[in-house]
Design a protein around this motif. Structure first.
Motif, short mmCIF file in Angstrom:
data_model
loop_
_atom_site.label_atom_id
_atom_site.label_comp_id
_atom_site.label_asym_id
_atom_site.label_seq_id
_atom_site.Cartn_x
_atom_site.Cartn_y
_atom_site.Cartn_z
N PRO A 139 0.83 -1.21 0.00
CA PRO A 139 0.00 0.00 0.00
C PRO A 139 0.86 1.26 0.00
O PRO A 139 1.95 1.28 0.59
CB PRO A 139 -0.80 -0.12 1.30
CG PRO A 139 -0.75 -1.58 1.66
CD PRO A 139 0.57 -2.07 1.17
N ALA A 140 0.37 2.28 -0.66
CA ALA A 140 1.07 3.57 -0.65
C ALA A 140 0.98 4.18 0.74
O ALA A 140 -0.02 4.03 1.44
CB ALA A 140 0.45 4.51 -1.68
N GLU A 141 2.02 4.88 1.14
CA GLU A 141 2.04 5.50 2.46
C GLU A 141 1.19 6.76 2.52
O GLU A 141 0.81 7.21 3.61
CB GLU A 141 3.48 5.82 2.87
CG GLU A 141 4.36 4.58 3.03
CD GLU A 141 5.76 4.93 3.48
OE1 GLU A 141 6.05 6.15 3.59
OE2 GLU A 141 6.56 4.01 3.71
N ARG A 142 0.91 7.35 1.38
CA ARG A 142 0.07 8.54 1.32
C ARG A 142 -0.65 8.56 -0.01
O ARG A 142 -0.28 7.84 -0.95
CB ARG A 142 0.92 9.81 1.46
CG ARG A 142 1.98 9.96 0.35
CD ARG A 142 2.86 11.18 0.57
NE ARG A 142 3.88 11.28 -0.47
CZ ARG A 142 3.68 11.85 -1.66
NH1 ARG A 142 2.47 12.36 -1.94
NH2 ARG A 142 4.64 11.91 -2.54
N TYR A 143 -1.67 9.39 -0.10
CA TYR A 143 -2.41 9.49 -1.36
C TYR A 143 -1.54 10.17 -2.41
O TYR A 143 -0.89 11.20 -2.14
CB TYR A 143 -3.70 10.28 -1.16
CG TYR A 143 -4.70 9.57 -0.28
CD1 TYR A 143 -4.99 8.22 -0.48
CD2 TYR A 143 -5.35 10.24 0.75
CE1 TYR A 143 -5.90 7.57 0.33
CE2 TYR A 143 -6.27 9.60 1.56
CZ TYR A 143 -6.54 8.25 1.34
OH TYR A 143 -7.45 7.60 2.15
N LEU A 144 -1.55 9.61 -3.61
CA LEU A 144 -0.74 10.12 -4.71
C LEU A 144 -1.59 10.73 -5.82
O LEU A 144 -1.06 11.39 -6.70
CB LEU A 144 0.12 8.98 -5.29
CG LEU A 144 1.07 8.31 -4.28
CD1 LEU A 144 1.68 7.05 -4.90
CD2 LEU A 144 2.15 9.28 -3.84
N VAL A 145 -2.89 10.48 -5.77
CA VAL A 145 -3.83 11.03 -6.76
C VAL A 145 -4.73 12.02 -6.03
O VAL A 145 -5.24 11.72 -4.94
CB VAL A 145 -4.68 9.92 -7.40
CG1 VAL A 145 -5.62 10.51 -8.45
CG2 VAL A 145 -3.78 8.86 -8.04
N ALA A 146 -4.91 13.18 -6.61
CA ALA A 146 -5.70 14.23 -5.96
C ALA A 146 -7.19 13.88 -5.98
O ALA A 146 -7.71 13.36 -6.97
CB ALA A 146 -5.47 15.57 -6.64
#
Length: 316
Positions: free
Chosen positions: A124-131
């Protein structure tokens, strides 16, 4: 890459570090695509993608699918696997005669993803990467109006739909700082709702307080064991024409992104792929009963009634 691939309802532009998606605004374009396209374009960084596939579609089409990583897109996180394929913003449908061109772009995109050998795309990504869609956002639910200005979520109850438990609690004005995430259940399932998950874990009402003013649009028990959504002041329930996907899902995504900005970590969304989960037979029976009422009222066609009833029975 900078090349463009135009499909049905959307155009993808392949850049060196991202895919830029622009949605059409035609009357046949799914409303979710129109809602996303109305705010310009969606930029999907390569780091936000897990895999790329090209498969045969329906009625002489092929489908290019760039699957997002878990935790990379607040819209996908809020949806939690509940979106129909026809409104999945990560699917580009093309005429079959463009399969060779689509295969070329798929290979190019796979090559771009493989260059980052240090990235474990299954993690899983550690933070959102898509707005997420930008506030202000609002929509009408069955029992109230939901508004979000980027800092606070406001629920204003309708006297024609809200339960007495919600009237007793009063309108809700909840700061993002008090939230840890959201729980969105698609209105397409006939028992949809949007619930705000508080950091303190507080529930709006006790489950036993469920006998007053039941209006037939039951919000079911969430995975966190909270009160039924129709009696929980931290939730709004959906209904026919209320809380549609193209309004309530971008709303949920925007709240999730704001929560992450407040906490500095990815917002918790403890909702599994609900559409694939086994449901309580009593819940299914209630949904079929409600569906039958809509059918008798002429709000659902014979074909829609038969198809949706079959879907509900498959969930047992």
């Amino acid at each position: 890459m900078g090349d463009v691939l135009t499909g049905i309802h959307a155009t993808w532009e392949f850049e060196s570090d991202s895919v830029l998606i622009r949605f059409e605004r035609g009357i046949r374009t799914p409303k979710l695509f129109q809602a996303l396209g109305a705010r310009g374009e969606r930029r999907i960084p390569h780091q936000a993608l897990e895999s790329v596939t090209l498969t045969p579609g329906k009625r002489g089409t092929v489908v290019l699918h760039a699957a997002p990583r878990a935790g990379a897109d607040p819209l996908a996180e809020a949806a939690a696997g509940q979106l129909r394929e026809s409104v999945d913003p990560y699917r580009l449908v093309l005429p079959a005669e463009r399969e060779s061109l689509a295969a070329y772009f798929a290979d190019e995109l796979r090559s771009a993803l493989s260059r980052d050998r240090l990235l474990r795309r299954e993690d899983p990504a550690e933070r959102y990467l898509v707005a997420a869609p930008e506030p202000p956002l609002h929509f009408k639910a069955y029992d109230g109006k939901a508004s979000f200005d980027g800092e606070r979520v406001l629920f204003r109850w309708f006297w024609t739909g809200a339960s007495s438990a919600k009237w007793k609690a009063g309108d809700q004005n909840i700061p993002v700082a008090d939230l840890q995430g959201v729980e969105w259940r698609s209105p397409d399932l006939f028992d949809g709702y949007l619930r705000l998950l508080r950091r303190d874990g507080a529930s709006g009402t006790d489950r036993t307080e469920c006998t007053d003013r039941t209006h037939g649009q039951d919000g079911r028990h969430g995975t966190d064991g909270a009160a039924r959504a129709d009696h929980d002041p931290a939730a709004v329930v959906f209904g026919l024409g209320y809380g549609p996907v193209h309004e309530s899902l971008p709303f949920a995504a925007a709240v999730l992104e704001a929560v992450q900005g407040t906490s500095g970590s990815r917002a918790a969304v403890p909702v599994p792929a609900l559409a694939a989960a086994r449901r309580d037979p009593a819940d299914v029976a209630d949904s079929i009963r409600h569906l039958g009422e809509l059918h008798e009222a002429g709000l659902v066609t014979d074909e829609e009634f038969t198809a949706k009833k079959a879907e509900l029975l498959e969930e047992l």
